[in-house]
Design a protein around this motif. Structure first.
Motif, mmCIF file in Angstrom:
data_model
loop_
_atom_site.group_PDB
_atom_site.id
_atom_site.type_symbol
_atom_site.label_atom_id
_atom_site.label_comp_id
_atom_site.label_asym_id
_atom_site.label_seq_id
_atom_site.Cartn_x
_atom_site.Cartn_y
_atom_site.Cartn_z
ATOM 1 N N PHE A 176 0.881 -1.171 0.000
ATOM 2 C CA PHE A 176 0.000 0.000 0.000
ATOM 3 C C PHE A 176 0.920 1.223 0.000
ATOM 4 N N LYS A 177 0.972 1.923 -1.100
ATOM 5 C CA LYS A 177 1.975 2.969 -1.266
ATOM 6 C C LYS A 177 1.593 4.249 -0.522
ATOM 7 N N LYS A 178 2.567 5.055 -0.293
ATOM 8 C CA LYS A 178 2.371 6.343 0.356
ATOM 9 C C LYS A 178 1.269 7.119 -0.369
ATOM 10 N N GLY A 179 0.336 7.686 0.392
ATOM 11 C CA GLY A 179 -0.778 8.424 -0.189
ATOM 12 C C GLY A 179 -2.008 7.566 -0.441
ATOM 13 N N HIS A 180 -1.851 6.241 -0.457
ATOM 14 C CA HIS A 180 -2.991 5.336 -0.580
ATOM 15 C C HIS A 180 -3.683 5.200 0.773
ATOM 16 N N ARG A 181 -4.840 4.582 0.747
ATOM 17 C CA ARG A 181 -5.547 4.236 1.976
ATOM 18 C C ARG A 181 -5.767 2.724 2.014
ATOM 19 N N ILE A 182 -5.714 2.162 3.214
ATOM 20 C CA ILE A 182 -6.120 0.778 3.429
ATOM 21 C C ILE A 182 -7.602 0.801 3.790
ATOM 22 N N ARG A 183 -8.392 0.042 3.055
ATOM 23 C CA ARG A 183 -9.847 0.054 3.270
ATOM 24 C C ARG A 183 -10.345 -1.350 3.588
ATOM 25 N N LEU A 184 -11.335 -1.402 4.442
ATOM 26 C CA LEU A 184 -12.001 -2.649 4.773
ATOM 27 C C LEU A 184 -13.494 -2.466 4.572
ATOM 28 N N ASP A 185 -14.072 -3.251 3.670
ATOM 29 C CA ASP A 185 -15.519 -3.213 3.419
ATOM 30 C C ASP A 185 -16.177 -4.387 4.130
ATOM 31 N N ILE A 186 -17.176 -4.079 4.949
ATOM 32 C CA ILE A 186 -17.943 -5.096 5.653
ATOM 33 C C ILE A 186 -19.358 -5.110 5.098
ATOM 34 N N SER A 187 -19.855 -6.293 4.775
ATOM 35 C CA SER A 187 -21.232 -6.433 4.325
ATOM 36 C C SER A 187 -21.714 -7.831 4.696
ATOM 37 N N SER A 188 -22.709 -8.337 3.959
ATOM 38 C CA SER A 188 -23.263 -9.652 4.289
ATOM 39 C C SER A 188 -23.472 -10.538 3.070
ATOM 40 N N SER A 189 -22.945 -10.131 1.924
ATOM 41 C CA SER A 189 -23.066 -10.966 0.727
ATOM 42 C C SER A 189 -21.971 -10.599 -0.257
ATOM 43 N N ASN A 190 -21.630 -11.555 -1.085
ATOM 44 C CA ASN A 190 -20.656 -11.377 -2.163
ATOM 45 C C ASN A 190 -21.048 -12.402 -3.220
ATOM 46 N N PHE A 191 -22.021 -12.030 -4.029
ATOM 47 C CA PHE A 191 -22.671 -12.956 -4.957
ATOM 48 C C PHE A 191 -22.406 -12.532 -6.396
ATOM 49 N N PRO A 192 -22.024 -13.468 -7.239
ATOM 50 C CA PRO A 192 -22.169 -14.910 -7.143
ATOM 51 C C PRO A 192 -20.929 -15.699 -6.711
ATOM 52 N N LYS A 193 -19.968 -15.084 -6.038
ATOM 53 C CA LYS A 193 -18.844 -15.874 -5.545
ATOM 54 C C LYS A 193 -19.324 -16.901 -4.520
ATOM 55 N N TYR A 194 -20.145 -16.455 -3.570
ATOM 56 C CA TYR A 194 -20.682 -17.331 -2.541
ATOM 57 C C TYR A 194 -22.206 -17.381 -2.647
ATOM 58 N N ASP A 195 -22.799 -18.466 -2.128
ATOM 59 C CA ASP A 195 -24.253 -18.503 -2.086
ATOM 60 C C ASP A 195 -24.766 -17.466 -1.090
ATOM 61 N N VAL A 196 -25.991 -17.010 -1.310
ATOM 62 C CA VAL A 196 -26.570 -15.950 -0.486
ATOM 63 C C VAL A 196 -27.340 -16.576 0.671
ATOM 64 N N ASN A 197 -27.079 -16.092 1.853
ATOM 65 C CA ASN A 197 -27.784 -16.581 3.036
ATOM 66 C C ASN A 197 -29.198 -16.006 3.038
ATOM 67 N N PRO A 198 -30.240 -16.856 3.102
ATOM 68 C CA PRO A 198 -31.607 -16.335 3.109
ATOM 69 C C PRO A 198 -32.010 -15.764 4.461
ATOM 70 N N ASN A 199 -31.147 -15.909 5.464
ATOM 71 C CA ASN A 199 -31.387 -15.385 6.816
ATOM 72 C C ASN A 199 -32.484 -16.120 7.564
ATOM 73 N N THR A 200 -32.918 -17.263 7.081
ATOM 74 C CA THR A 200 -34.038 -17.968 7.708
ATOM 75 C C THR A 200 -33.582 -19.016 8.717
ATOM 76 N N GLY A 201 -32.319 -19.423 8.658
ATOM 77 C CA GLY A 201 -31.826 -20.449 9.552
ATOM 78 C C GLY A 201 -32.155 -21.859 9.122
ATOM 79 N N GLU A 202 -32.753 -22.030 7.956
ATOM 80 C CA GLU A 202 -33.098 -23.367 7.477
ATOM 81 C C GLU A 202 -31.837 -24.128 7.062
ATOM 82 N N PRO A 203 -31.945 -25.451 6.901
ATOM 83 C CA PRO A 203 -30.766 -26.227 6.490
ATOM 84 C C PRO A 203 -30.140 -25.677 5.212
ATOM 85 N N GLU A 204 -28.825 -25.812 5.118
ATOM 86 C CA GLU A 204 -28.069 -25.233 4.005
ATOM 87 C C GLU A 204 -28.644 -25.652 2.647
#
Length: 624
Positions: A566-594
C-alpha cells in the motif's frame, strides 16, 4: 492388495523415438477400468526396455486434451497433453496420462473428488508393478489434477518420489475449495454445469447446454430436479450433496477433500506447492506447505504469484497489470515447464543438484506507478521477494481498529457504546467484482478490479456507482498513508456483531485505495482479498446453532492471505457487508438447512466498534 498387470495395448508410433499405448484399461479394486495412455521412449518404433522414472498425471479434463501448459511470456505456447508427453519422454521419462473415473474413456460414475484417493493409489500400484518403471514416480498437474495428487498421496502409494502440486490439493475443502467460512463456493455450480455436458450422450449434453445459466443463478438455491444440471443426475447429485452438507462432519473428512487429516502420515517426498493471490486455492496451498514443512526428508518449494488460476504466463489479471516480473520466469529465471523438469530431474534422476528446495517465492503486489497503461489497465506492478519460510519470519503485526466515524486506526476505539447497523436483503446481494475465483465463466471472473459496478459483472444494476454507495456496505479506511506499507501474510477480521435473524453472513474485503489522479479522477479501489463467515457456525463448523434473540458475539473472518504494497498516499480500506454474490451462495437469513430454503427475509445486522468490544483488521507488516 494384489493386482494383475493388464496387458498393454499395441504400441502406436507417435514419433520416431516415442511410442504410446493408448487406452490401457487399468483395473481398480472394484472392477472399474480407467483409461490410461502410456508414452515410452523407443528405438525404431520398439519401446526401450530399460526401467525409467515415471511422471503421472490423472485428470478429468481429457487425457488427450490441452492443459494450461503455457511456457512463458517469451514463448507463450499451449501444448496438448500428447505433445507434452513426447517432450518429457525425450527428457528421459515414461509419461502416463489417465482419465479419472466416469470421465471421457474411463468407466464408472463420476463423483467429484471422492474417488481420486483410492483410484490414484490403485493406479500407482499398477505402475509400480511394471518392469519398465524403476520405482521412482513423480506426479504433477494443475487444479483438479493437483487434487488427484494430494488424494493419492494421503494413502502413501508405492513408488511416489516427487510431486508438483499446482493450484489445488485440498487441505480441507470445507474451509477452502468447496465451502468458505460456512458459505458455499458457487464455482462448484458453474463447474458442474460445464462438465455435465462432457463425456455423456448427445441429448443430455444438449439439454444442459440449452439451459440459461444466468437465469438459473437468479433462482438459487438449486434443489433436486430444479437445477440446470438436472439432466445429468451424477453431477446434480454430487453438487447438491456438497451444497447441502452444511456441518463439518465425517462427510468432509474423506480422502480427496481433507489432506489435513493425513498430515502426520503424509509421505516424505519432495513437493512443489504453487498457487497465486487471485486463485481459489490460496488457503489450501499455504496450509499444505505450513503443515508439511520442516522435515529434511521432505524438501518443499512454495511459489505464490499475482495470477489468476493457472495463468502464470501473463501480466494482466482482471483490470490490473502487475508488470513484467509477474510472469513465472520473472522470479526463478526459467519458465514453469523448465522449473518442473529440473525438479523431477533432481528427485527422480539425481540431476540438477542446484535446483532450489525449501525456498519461498512470494510476489509482492503494488510496487507500480499507479498510472493507466497503454492497454488501459491499472499499473499496480509488483516484484518477487524470497525467503525460507511462510509466514515470513520478519513480519510484524499491524492491527487496525474499526471506528464509529468509519475510519481505521491503530488506536482502540474510545467509545463505551458504539455500533453500526444495516439491512441485509438477500434479494439484493452485493455483486462480486473480481477476486480469488476460478471456473466461473460466464457468470464471474477473477482478478483485480476497481470496486465500481459495471455491466460486465453479474448482478450489477447501476453501472458507474461504487459499491461503497450501497447502504449495506460499511466501508472503513485509514487516512492517506504517510509511507509505503507492505503487508504479507494471513489476513483476519475479528468482528463483534449481532443480528435479528436466526442466521446471516458477514463478509469482509481488503481494498487498496488509490488517490485521484489524471488517469483515474475518482481514484481506484482495488480489491486485494476477501472472505465470509456464516454465523450459525460461530461455535464451530461442527456445531451450527441459530442465533438467540439479543445475542452479541465475536466472529473471525479469514480472507485469503496476500502480499501487497500500500503505497504512500494510498488508503487501506475494509468493506464489511453480508453478501458477495455470485462468488458465494446468499444466506436467506431464515436459519433453514443449508441450500434448501425457498424463503428469504431481511436481517438487521450490527457491527460493534466499542472499547470493550473492538472490531479489528489484523495484518502482517514486512520491511522491504
Amino acid at each position: 492388495m494384489n493386482f494383475i498387470a493388464n496387458k498393454l495395448t499395441p504400441a502406436t508410433e507417435v514419433a520416431g523415438d516415442v511410442i504410446v499405448h493408448r487406452n490401457v484399461m487399468i483395473a481398480m479394486r472394484d472392477g472399474i477400468h480407467l483409461a490410461t495412455d502410456i508414452y515410452r521412449p523407443a528405438v525404431d518404433g520398439v519401446p526401450v526396455e530399460t526401467a525409467l522414472p515415471v511422471i503421472l498425471e490423472r485428470t478429468p479434463y481429457n487425457k488427450a486434451g490441452t492443459p494450461r501448459t503455457e511456457l512463458s511470456l517469451k514463448n507463450p505456447v499451449s501444448m496438448s497433453r500428447p505433445e507434452l508427453a513426447i517432450h518429457l519422454v525425450r527428457k528421459g521419462y515414461i509419461v502416463i496420462w489417465q482419465d479419472c473415473r466416469g470421465r471421457y474413456d474411463s468407466e464408472g460414475h463420476f463423483t467429484k473428488y471422492l474417488s481420486e484417493g483410492e483410484d490414484g493409489y490403485d493406479t500407482m500400484v499398477w505402475v509400480e508393478a511394471q518392469p519398465w518403471n524403476n520405482s521412482r514416480i513423480g506426479t504433477m498437474g494443475l487444479s483438479y489434477d493437483a487434487h488427484t495428487q494430494m488424494a493419492l498421496a494421503c494413502l502413501n502409494p508405492p513408488g511416489l518420489s516427487a510431486m508438483a502440486v499446482d493450484s489445488g490439493g485440498f487441505s480441507n475443502a470445507f474451509t477452502c475449495g468447496i465451502r468458505q467460512g460456512g458459505a458455499f463456493e458457487l464455482k462448484q455450480a458453474t463447474w458442474a454445469y460445464h462438465r455435465a455436458q462432457e463425456g455423456t450422450d448427445e441429448r443430455t449434453a444438449a439439454a444442459v447446454a440449452d439451459e440459461d445459466l444466468a437465469y438459473w443463478f437468479a433462482q438459487m438455491p438449486w434443489t433436486k430436479g430444479r437445477s440446470p444440471v438436472r439432466w445429468n443426475a451424477e453431477y446434480e447429485n454430487y453438487l447438491l450433496e456438497q451444497w447441502q452438507s452444511g456441518t463439518f462432519n465425517d462427510f468432509w473428512k474423506k480422502v480427496g477433500i481433507y489432506a489435513a487429516g493425513y498430515y502426520e502420515t503424509f509421505p516424505k517426498v519432495p513437493t512443489i506447492f504453487m498457487s497465486s493471490w487471485y486463485d481459489a486455492y490460496v488457503t489450501t496451498t499455504l496450509e499444505n506447505f505450513t503443515a508439511l514443512k520442516g522435515d529434511a526428508e521432505r524438501p518443499l518449494s512454495l511459489i505464490m504469484g499475482p495470477w489468476t488460476h493457472g495463468n502464470r504466463s501473463r501480466t494482466i489479471f482482471g483490470d490490473v497489470d502487475f508488470g513484467a516480473d509477474a510472469v513465472f520466469d520473472g522470479q526463478v529465471d526459467e519458465d514453469w515447464l523448465t522449473y518442473r523438469e529440473k525438479w523431477f530431474a533432481r528427485y527422480l534422476k539425481d540431476e540438477h543438484a542446484h535446483q532450489q528446495a525449501d525456498r519461498v517465492h512470494i510476489f509482492l503486489m503494488g510496487t507500480g506507478q499507479g498510472n493507466k497503461t497503454e492497454a488501459g489497465h491499472l499499473n499496480h506492478g509488483g516484484r518477487w521477494i524470497e525467503g525460507t519460510d511462510w509466514p515470513l519470519p520478519d513480519a510484524e503485526p499491524l492491527n487496525l481498529y474499526l471506528q464509529k466515524d468509519m475510519s481505521l486506526s491503530e488506536k482502540l476505539p474510545e467509545q463505551a457504546t458504539a455500533s453500526i447497523s444495516y439491512d441485509f436483503d438477500p434479494a439484493n446481494p452485493v455483486p462480486t467484482i473480481g477476486g480469488s475465483l476460478t471456473s466461473g465463466e460466464p457468470i464471474f471472473t477473477g482478478g483485480g478490479f476497481n470496486q465500481v459496478e459495471a455491466e460486465q459483472f453479474y448482478g450489477c444494476t447501476r453501472p458507474g456507482l461504487p459499491l461503497t454507495a450501497r447502504h449495506d456496505v460499511l466501508s472503513f479506511e485509514t487516512a492517506p498513508l504517510e509511507q509505503d506499507t507492505a503487508i504479507a501474510g494471513p489476513v483476519e477480521i475479528e468482528l463483534w456483531v449481532s443480528t435479528d435473524a436466526p442466521d446471516t453472513d458477514f463478509t469482509a474485503k481488503l481494498v487498496d485505495v488509490y488517490p485521484p489522479s489524471a488517469d483515474y479522477p475518482r481514484g481506484y479501489a482495488l480489491n486485494i482479498t476477501d472472505g465470509i463467515f456464516r454465523v450459525r457456525y460461530r461455535k464451530g463448523f461442527d456445531k451450527p446453532e441459530p442465533v438467540a434473540d439479543g445475542e452479541v458475539f465475536k466472529i473471525t473472518i479469514s480472507p485469503f492471505a496476500t502480499a501487497n504494497m500500500f503505497k504512500k498516499g494510498h488508503r487501506i480500506r475494509l468493506d464489511i457487508s453480508s453478501s458477495n454474490f455470485p462468488k458465494y451462495d446468499v444466506n436467506p437469513n431464515t436459519g433453514e438447512p443449508e441450500g434448501t430454503s425457498h424463503r428469504k427475509q431481511i436481517a438487521v445486522n450490527t457491527v460493534f466498534v466499542e472499547h470493550d468490544r473492538p472490531s479489528v483488521l489484523k495484518l502482517s507488516k514486512i520491511s522491504v
